[in-house]
Design an enzyme around this catalytic site. Structure first.
Site, PDB file in Angstrom:
ATOM      1  N   GLY A  14       9.445   7.700 -21.695  1.00 18.94           N
ATOM      2  CA  GLY A  14      10.259   8.394 -20.688  1.00 18.94           C
ATOM      3  C   GLY A  14      10.202   9.911 -20.762  1.00 18.94           C
ATOM      4  O   GLY A  14      11.152  10.588 -20.374  1.00 18.94           O
ATOM      5  N   ASN A  16       8.377  11.789 -18.902  1.00 18.22           N
ATOM      6  CA  ASN A  16       8.414  12.270 -17.507  1.00 18.22           C
ATOM      7  C   ASN A  16       9.840  12.228 -16.964  1.00 18.22           C
ATOM      8  O   ASN A  16      10.274  13.133 -16.251  1.00 18.22           O
ATOM      9  CB  ASN A  16       7.473  11.451 -16.623  1.00 18.22           C
ATOM     10  CG  ASN A  16       6.041  11.923 -16.721  1.00 18.22           C
ATOM     11  OD1 ASN A  16       5.684  12.954 -16.154  1.00 18.22           O
ATOM     12  ND2 ASN A  16       5.229  11.207 -17.479  1.00 18.22           N
ATOM     13  N   LYS A  87       4.888  -2.357 -15.289  1.00 23.72           N
ATOM     14  CA  LYS A  87       4.816  -3.670 -14.668  1.00 23.72           C
ATOM     15  C   LYS A  87       4.457  -3.466 -13.189  1.00 23.72           C
ATOM     16  O   LYS A  87       4.948  -2.522 -12.569  1.00 23.72           O
ATOM     17  CB  LYS A  87       6.197  -4.323 -14.800  1.00 23.72           C
ATOM     18  CG  LYS A  87       6.259  -5.743 -14.427  1.00 23.72           C
ATOM     19  CD  LYS A  87       6.572  -6.617 -15.626  1.00 23.72           C
ATOM     20  CE  LYS A  87       6.205  -8.034 -15.287  1.00 23.72           C
ATOM     21  NZ  LYS A  87       7.297  -8.905 -15.127  1.00 23.72           N
ATOM     22  N   ILE A  88       3.614  -4.350 -12.660  1.00 24.46           N
ATOM     23  CA  ILE A  88       3.265  -4.227 -11.241  1.00 24.46           C
ATOM     24  C   ILE A  88       4.468  -4.671 -10.402  1.00 24.46           C
ATOM     25  O   ILE A  88       5.017  -5.756 -10.614  1.00 24.46           O
ATOM     26  CB  ILE A  88       2.012  -5.053 -10.918  1.00 24.46           C
ATOM     27  CG1 ILE A  88       0.836  -4.506 -11.726  1.00 24.46           C
ATOM     28  CG2 ILE A  88       1.710  -5.039  -9.427  1.00 24.46           C
ATOM     29  CD1 ILE A  88      -0.457  -5.290 -11.588  1.00 24.46           C
ATOM     30  N   LEU A  89       4.866  -3.818  -9.467  1.00 27.10           N
ATOM     31  CA  LEU A  89       6.025  -4.151  -8.627  1.00 27.10           C
ATOM     32  C   LEU A  89       5.647  -5.256  -7.645  1.00 27.10           C
ATOM     33  O   LEU A  89       4.525  -5.252  -7.119  1.00 27.10           O
ATOM     34  CB  LEU A  89       6.465  -2.921  -7.822  1.00 27.10           C
ATOM     35  CG  LEU A  89       7.073  -1.759  -8.598  1.00 27.10           C
ATOM     36  CD1 LEU A  89       7.229  -0.549  -7.674  1.00 27.10           C
ATOM     37  CD2 LEU A  89       8.415  -2.141  -9.188  1.00 27.10           C
ATOM     38  N   ASN A 103       4.593   7.502  -7.666  1.00 30.08           N
ATOM     39  CA  ASN A 103       4.122   7.120  -9.003  1.00 30.08           C
ATOM     40  C   ASN A 103       3.285   8.251  -9.581  1.00 30.08           C
ATOM     41  O   ASN A 103       2.656   9.014  -8.840  1.00 30.08           O
ATOM     42  CB  ASN A 103       3.257   5.859  -8.919  1.00 30.08           C
ATOM     43  CG  ASN A 103       2.809   5.379 -10.289  1.00 30.08           C
ATOM     44  OD1 ASN A 103       3.578   5.420 -11.268  1.00 30.08           O
ATOM     45  ND2 ASN A 103       1.564   4.943 -10.396  1.00 30.08           N
ATOM     46  N   ASP A 141      -2.269   1.452  -7.595  1.00 29.38           N
ATOM     47  CA  ASP A 141      -2.817   2.808  -7.784  1.00 29.38           C
ATOM     48  C   ASP A 141      -3.710   3.249  -6.619  1.00 29.38           C
ATOM     49  O   ASP A 141      -4.680   3.998  -6.804  1.00 29.38           O
ATOM     50  CB  ASP A 141      -3.618   2.903  -9.108  1.00 29.38           C
ATOM     51  CG  ASP A 141      -2.751   2.611 -10.318  1.00 29.38           C
ATOM     52  OD1 ASP A 141      -1.536   2.881 -10.237  1.00 29.38           O
ATOM     53  OD2 ASP A 141      -3.271   2.126 -11.339  1.00 29.38           O
TER      54      ASP A 141
END
Ligand code: GRF
Length: 207
Positions: A14, A16, A87-89, A103, A141
């Site tokens: 965390g 960022n 984790k992929i949303l 992102n 991405d």
């Protein structure tokens, strides 16, 4: 004036997230963070949230994501900030909040989507590496890139050194993109990013 409301998704350290908090405290960002959402109960970012008295929400199942959607709507959340969310949303979640989700990705997109970007760039003997902030679309991405920061890869750079350099760049570019979205300088239109209503043909290059 009403403060722009955001929530932050994270899974790890965390840094960022911390940097966004620091930018709010310094007065650079006029936003508030209502909650931190995580899939990892051991994420250090959750400790940071507790220290700042920011509510934390855990997600695992599709139903949890539906609850977050409800939270976003009920609380009129303007911006969803992914800051190291590993984790992929679910696509259905992304589709409900298109234009609101940012992102930060540790590569010069479209190069090196996915994981282990630093080692892959070193292995490929790339001259440059970097970080990108983009709007999130259901394709991983692959959303329109807003801003990128670049670093040179030196022969002596290990994965860890490069990661540190990239984090430094991330801490410079993410607050800028968040500021632009919160002040409506940028917006997403399909697969494009508009800056001052002009389509960005290439991402903004951070010097
Ligand atoms: C960053 O490198 C970001 O680009 C990637 O995950 C990392 C998160 O770092 N998506 P931190 O947890 O913010 O320190």
């Amino acid at each position: 004036m009403r403060k722009v409301k955001s929530i932050v998704f994270l899974s790890g350290n965390g840094s960022n997230f911390q940097n966004i908090i620091d930018n709010i405290k310094s007065g650079f960002l006029h936003i508030e963070i209502l909650s931190v959402v995580s899939n990892n109960k051991n994420a250090y970012g959750l400790e940071r949230a507790k220290k700042e008295k920011i509510k934390t929400i855990m997600v695992n199942s599709d139903n949890d994501y539906n609850n977050v959607t409800e939270y976003i709507i009920t609380n009129s959340v303007d911006i969803v900030i992914l800051a190291g969310y590993m984790k992929i949303l679910p696509k259905s979640f992304v589709n409900k909040h298109i234009g609101k989700i940012l992102n930060i990705h540790p590569s010069l997109l479209p190069k090196y989507k996915g994981l282990n970007t630093h080692s892959r760039a070193i292995k490929d003997k790339e001259k440059y590496h970097g970080a990108s902030v983009h709007f999130v679309t259901p394709d991983l991405d692959n959303g329109p890139v807003i801003i990128q920061g670049k670093v040179e890869i030196k022969n002596s750079d290990t994965k860890d050194i490069l990661e540190e350099k990239i984090h430094k760049i991330e801490h410079e570019i993410y607050p800028l993109a968040i500021k632009w979205l919160s002040e409506k300088f940028i917006k997403q239109e399909n697969d494009k990013c508009l800056f001052n209503n002009e389509v960005l043909t290439t991402p903004i290059e951070h010097i």
